[in-house]
Design a protein around this motif. Structure first.
Motif, PDB file in Angstrom:
ATOM      1  N   ARG A 198      -7.664  -4.985   1.272  1.00  0.00           N
ATOM      2  CA  ARG A 198      -7.118  -3.672   1.681  1.00  0.00           C
ATOM      3  C   ARG A 198      -6.248  -3.081   0.577  1.00  0.00           C
ATOM      4  NH1 ARG A 198      -3.672  -2.464   5.838  1.00  0.00           N
ATOM      5  NH2 ARG A 198      -2.953  -4.609   6.171  1.00  0.00           N
ATOM      6  N   ILE A 199      -5.467  -3.940  -0.082  1.00  0.00           N
ATOM      7  CA  ILE A 199      -4.610  -3.446  -1.174  1.00  0.00           C
ATOM      8  C   ILE A 199      -5.498  -2.933  -2.317  1.00  0.00           C
ATOM      9  CG2 ILE A 199      -2.848  -4.080  -2.880  1.00  0.00           C
ATOM     10  CD1 ILE A 199      -1.833  -6.198  -0.853  1.00  0.00           C
ATOM     11  N   LEU A 200      -6.557  -3.686  -2.625  1.00  0.00           N
ATOM     12  CA  LEU A 200      -7.468  -3.251  -3.697  1.00  0.00           C
ATOM     13  C   LEU A 200      -8.142  -1.926  -3.324  1.00  0.00           C
ATOM     14  CD1 LEU A 200      -8.797  -3.886  -6.424  1.00  0.00           C
ATOM     15  CD2 LEU A 200     -10.536  -5.199  -5.183  1.00  0.00           C
ATOM     16  N   ASP A 201      -8.545  -1.792  -2.062  1.00  0.00           N
ATOM     17  CA  ASP A 201      -9.171  -0.533  -1.606  1.00  0.00           C
ATOM     18  C   ASP A 201      -8.199   0.633  -1.779  1.00  0.00           C
ATOM     19  OD1 ASP A 201     -11.503  -1.792  -0.931  1.00  0.00           O
ATOM     20  OD2 ASP A 201     -11.087  -1.899   1.226  1.00  0.00           O
ATOM     21  N   ALA A 202      -6.925   0.376  -1.488  1.00  0.00           N
ATOM     22  CA  ALA A 202      -5.924   1.456  -1.625  1.00  0.00           C
ATOM     23  C   ALA A 202      -5.795   1.858  -3.096  1.00  0.00           C
ATOM     24  CB  ALA A 202      -4.574   0.986  -1.077  1.00  0.00           C
ATOM     25  N   ILE A 203      -5.843   0.881  -4.002  1.00  0.00           N
ATOM     26  CA  ILE A 203      -5.767   1.198  -5.435  1.00  0.00           C
ATOM     27  C   ILE A 203      -6.961   2.073  -5.824  1.00  0.00           C
ATOM     28  CG2 ILE A 203      -5.847   0.189  -7.766  1.00  0.00           C
ATOM     29  CD1 ILE A 203      -4.367  -2.280  -6.553  1.00  0.00           C
ATOM     30  N   ASP A 204      -8.127   1.723  -5.278  1.00  0.00           N
ATOM     31  CA  ASP A 204      -9.339   2.509  -5.571  1.00  0.00           C
ATOM     32  C   ASP A 204      -9.200   3.934  -5.017  1.00  0.00           C
ATOM     33  OD1 ASP A 204     -11.857   3.104  -6.476  1.00  0.00           O
ATOM     34  OD2 ASP A 204     -12.919   2.063  -4.866  1.00  0.00           O
ATOM     35  N   ASP A 205      -8.721   4.049  -3.770  1.00  0.00           N
ATOM     36  CA  ASP A 205      -8.570   5.383  -3.159  1.00  0.00           C
ATOM     37  C   ASP A 205      -7.597   6.238  -3.954  1.00  0.00           C
ATOM     38  OD1 ASP A 205     -10.248   4.741  -1.127  1.00  0.00           O
ATOM     39  OD2 ASP A 205      -8.664   4.331   0.353  1.00  0.00           O
ATOM     40  N   VAL A 206      -6.483   5.621  -4.363  1.00  0.00           N
ATOM     41  CA  VAL A 206      -5.385   6.406  -4.937  1.00  0.00           C
ATOM     42  C   VAL A 206      -5.611   6.694  -6.421  1.00  0.00           C
ATOM     43  CG1 VAL A 206      -2.932   6.262  -5.542  1.00  0.00           C
ATOM     44  CG2 VAL A 206      -3.687   5.652  -3.232  1.00  0.00           C
ATOM     45  N   ILE A 237       0.851  -1.208   0.000  1.00  0.00           N
ATOM     46  CA  ILE A 237       0.000   0.000   0.000  1.00  0.00           C
ATOM     47  C   ILE A 237       0.881   1.250   0.000  1.00  0.00           C
ATOM     48  CG2 ILE A 237      -1.617   1.334   1.428  1.00  0.00           C
ATOM     49  CD1 ILE A 237      -2.928  -1.427   2.152  1.00  0.00           C
ATOM     50  N   SER A 238       2.010   1.193   0.724  1.00  0.00           N
ATOM     51  CA  SER A 238       2.880   2.385   0.724  1.00  0.00           C
ATOM     52  C   SER A 238       3.441   2.628  -0.673  1.00  0.00           C
ATOM     53  CB  SER A 238       3.980   2.274   1.788  1.00  0.00           C
ATOM     54  OG  SER A 238       4.922   1.292   1.419  1.00  0.00           O
ATOM     55  N   GLU A 239       3.693   1.574  -1.440  1.00  0.00           N
ATOM     56  CA  GLU A 239       4.157   1.804  -2.820  1.00  0.00           C
ATOM     57  C   GLU A 239       3.028   2.393  -3.680  1.00  0.00           C
ATOM     58  OE1 GLU A 239       5.468  -1.545  -5.260  1.00  0.00           O
ATOM     59  OE2 GLU A 239       6.248  -0.145  -6.748  1.00  0.00           O
ATOM     60  N   ILE A 240       1.808   1.918  -3.464  1.00  0.00           N
ATOM     61  CA  ILE A 240       0.667   2.435  -4.242  1.00  0.00           C
ATOM     62  C   ILE A 240       0.477   3.936  -3.953  1.00  0.00           C
ATOM     63  CG2 ILE A 240      -1.861   2.297  -4.446  1.00  0.00           C
ATOM     64  CD1 ILE A 240      -1.431  -0.814  -3.834  1.00  0.00           C
ATOM     65  N   VAL A 241       0.559   4.303  -2.663  1.00  0.00           N
ATOM     66  CA  VAL A 241       0.381   5.717  -2.281  1.00  0.00           C
ATOM     67  C   VAL A 241       1.487   6.558  -2.926  1.00  0.00           C
ATOM     68  CG1 VAL A 241       0.473   7.309  -0.303  1.00  0.00           C
ATOM     69  CG2 VAL A 241      -0.855   5.176  -0.149  1.00  0.00           C
ATOM     70  N   ARG A 242       2.699   6.034  -2.892  1.00  0.00           N
ATOM     71  CA  ARG A 242       3.846   6.728  -3.471  1.00  0.00           C
ATOM     72  C   ARG A 242       3.659   6.907  -4.987  1.00  0.00           C
ATOM     73  NH1 ARG A 242       9.371   7.239  -2.068  1.00  0.00           N
ATOM     74  NH2 ARG A 242      10.306   7.720  -4.080  1.00  0.00           N
ATOM     75  N   ALA A 243       3.209   5.841  -5.651  1.00  0.00           N
ATOM     76  CA  ALA A 243       3.016   5.896  -7.110  1.00  0.00           C
ATOM     77  C   ALA A 243       1.908   6.893  -7.458  1.00  0.00           C
ATOM     78  CB  ALA A 243       2.664   4.502  -7.642  1.00  0.00           C
ATOM     79  N   GLY A 244       0.852   6.922  -6.619  1.00  0.00           N
ATOM     80  CA  GLY A 244      -0.242   7.858  -6.880  1.00  0.00           C
ATOM     81  C   GLY A 244       0.226   9.303  -6.733  1.00  0.00           C
ATOM     82  N   ALA A 245       1.086   9.560  -5.728  1.00  0.00           N
ATOM     83  CA  ALA A 245       1.584  10.929  -5.523  1.00  0.00           C
ATOM     84  C   ALA A 245       2.438  11.354  -6.727  1.00  0.00           C
ATOM     85  CB  ALA A 245       2.400  10.988  -4.226  1.00  0.00           C
ATOM     86  N   GLU A 246       3.163  10.407  -7.314  1.00  0.00           N
ATOM     87  CA  GLU A 246       4.018  10.729  -8.462  1.00  0.00           C
ATOM     88  C   GLU A 246       3.215  10.916  -9.741  1.00  0.00           C
ATOM     89  OE1 GLU A 246       6.821   7.542  -8.987  1.00  0.00           O
ATOM     90  OE2 GLU A 246       7.978   8.134  -7.221  1.00  0.00           O
ATOM     91  N   ARG A 247       2.176  10.101  -9.920  1.00  0.00           N
ATOM     92  CA  ARG A 247       1.553  10.007 -11.242  1.00  0.00           C
ATOM     93  C   ARG A 247       0.147  10.592 -11.312  1.00  0.00           C
ATOM     94  NH1 ARG A 247       5.374   6.716 -13.153  1.00  0.00           N
ATOM     95  NH2 ARG A 247       4.591   7.070 -15.246  1.00  0.00           N
ATOM     96  N   GLY A 295       3.381  -1.979 -12.034  1.00  0.00           N
ATOM     97  CA  GLY A 295       3.627  -3.199 -11.283  1.00  0.00           C
ATOM     98  C   GLY A 295       3.988  -2.828  -9.850  1.00  0.00           C
ATOM     99  N   ILE A 296       3.250  -3.379  -8.909  1.00  0.00           N
ATOM    100  CA  ILE A 296       3.462  -3.128  -7.476  1.00  0.00           C
ATOM    101  C   ILE A 296       4.058  -4.393  -6.871  1.00  0.00           C
ATOM    102  CG2 ILE A 296       2.292  -2.621  -5.272  1.00  0.00           C
ATOM    103  CD1 ILE A 296       2.203  -0.283  -7.317  1.00  0.00           C
TER     104      ILE A 296
END
Ligand code: SAM
Ligand code: SF4
Length: 387
Positions: free
Chosen positions: A91-99, A56-66, A279-280
């Motif tokens: 939870r990981i899927l929810d984070a993808i949806d949020d971000v 999830i921390s990688e997803i949040v990071r990728a969302g902030a970048e992109r 890719g996460i």
């Protein structure tokens, strides 16, 4: 890009997907060289319990970048994603949806080993938004599974499939492997017939590859097991194609068959059309806007980077036009929708007549589509088109 109409057809816009790598297995199958670890191999600094938060921390990071971009397909692969608690995958899927935001009609797949699911875990996944499941069945024959060092009991497969249907999974796929040493034609027929009896929407059938560095490759080198010759493996492909076709499953990529277009794996179709994906996870590859990059491979190094606030990216490259062009020909030639002839160079186009005369392909609507004999020689056809 001129592309046949399909679920991910776009004009002037690339489809966008996410791949989430889950690098855990209970035991390593002897033939597999995927980036996956058993508890013993994992070492310090990476645990299954912490994995969801790290991803999830990688997803949040990728969302902030992109920035936000609706996700049309999500694919959890491995390893064995279902080694994690279902709540962690959700939870990981929810984070993808949020971000990023999940698009309407998003396809969300998880790979699963038949002995790594329960009615409860499947119900949690389905309620959490997963709608496609791909079971690694490989074979229905105990001695073949033993050679592959697969741990599941084939008798448990129909039960796992029934649970997935009862949980409400709309799309169900089965992975098979053919060409295992000691597998007879009758063994392979039994595996395909038993797969068909599961009434899957989708089947992937892969010829066993001897991956260097695996325990299986060492057995082959020592002569403890003998790989079948190419003719026998080709006969098994043809048998699978005939049986699957008679059961109403049509090929849409060399190694993939689907009940109809809605049952195709849209995530893989996105790869084959060289669309965009992130890719996460450790070792995961990304491909966005003509750039390709990949993460550090070991789960501990991956977790350490993210915990320190650093990017998990290891390296990357720009895909130049000749490379993109070559990849397009290699990938699209493998598809039932075929290769747009306008993608070929004049020299490549000159070869089409010979390929059609040898009945390796036909041309429909200016697209080159492999015949069954052509599918068996797909690599040679691609070489002829690009050399
Ligand atoms: C990496 S696995 C992940 C899913 C799950 N762990 C499983 O084994 O089914 C995805 C697919 O790759 C196949 N695979 C892995 N190594 C292979 C090889 N050397 N040759 C052919 N297929 C292989 C697996 O058997 C499986 O169907
Ligand atoms: S084939 Fe699947 S279960 Fe076996 S080691 Fe590879 S990822 Fe794990």
């Amino acid at each position: 890009m001129n592309r046949p109409e399909g679920p991910l057809s776009r004009t002037g816009e690339r489809a966008f997907g996410l791949y989430v790598h889950v690098p855990f297995c209970t035991v390593r199958c002897g033939y597999c060289d995927f980036n996956t670890y058993t508890s013993d191999e994992l070492g310090e600094g990476a645990t299954r319990a912490a994995y969801a938060d790290t991803a999830i921390s990688e997803i949040v990071r990728a969302g902030a970048e992109r920035g936000r971009r609706p996700v049309e397909t999500v694919f959890f692969g491995g390893g064995t994603p279902t080694q994690l608690p279902s709540a962690d995958l959700v939870r990981i899927l929810d984070a993808i949806d949020d971000v990023f935001g999940l698009a309407d009609g998003v396809e969300v797949t998880t790979e699963a080993n038949p002995d790594s699911v329960t009615p409860e875990s499947l119900a949690t996944l389905r309620a959490g938004g997963f709608n496609r499941i791909s079971f690694g069945v490989q074979s229905a024959v105990p001695h073949v599974l033993a050679t592959l060092e697969r741990t599941h009991d084939p008798a448990g497969v129909p039960q796992a499939v029934r649970w997935a249907r009862e949980a409400g999974f709309e799309q169900l796929s089965v992975d098979l492997i053919y060409g295992t040493p000691g597998e007879s034609m009758a063994d392979w027929r039994a595996s395909v017939e038993q797969a068909i009896a599961l009434e899957p929407d989708h089947v992937s059938a892969y010829a066993l590859i001897v991956e260097q560095g695996t325990a299986f490759a060492r057995k082959v080198r020592r002569g403890e097991v003998v790989m079948p010759d190419d003719d026998e493996t080709a006969d098994k492909y043809v048998l699978a194609d005939e049986l699957l076709m008679s059961a109403g499953l049509g090929w849409y990529e060399l190694s993939n068959w689907a009940r109809d277009e809605t049952a195709q794996c849209r995530h893989n179709v996105l790869y084959w059309h060289s669309d965009d994906w992130l890719g996460i996870g450790p070792g995961a590859h990304s491909h966005v806007g003509g750039q390709r990059w990949w993460n550090v491979k070991h789960p501990a190094a991956y977790a350490q980077r993210l915990a320190a606030g650093d990017s998990p990216r290891q390296d990357g490259e720009s895909i130049d036009d000749p490379t993109a062009h070559l990849e397009r020909i290699m990938l699209e030639t493998r598809l039932r929708s075929g290769l747009d002839l306008s993608a070929l160079s004049p020299a490549g186009r000159d070869e089409v007549g010979d390929i059609v005369r040898r009945e390796l392909a036909t041309v429909h609507d200016d697209r080159l589509v492999l015949t069954r004999p052509g599918r068996l020689l797909a690599d040679a056809v691609v070489r002829q088109l690009v050399d």
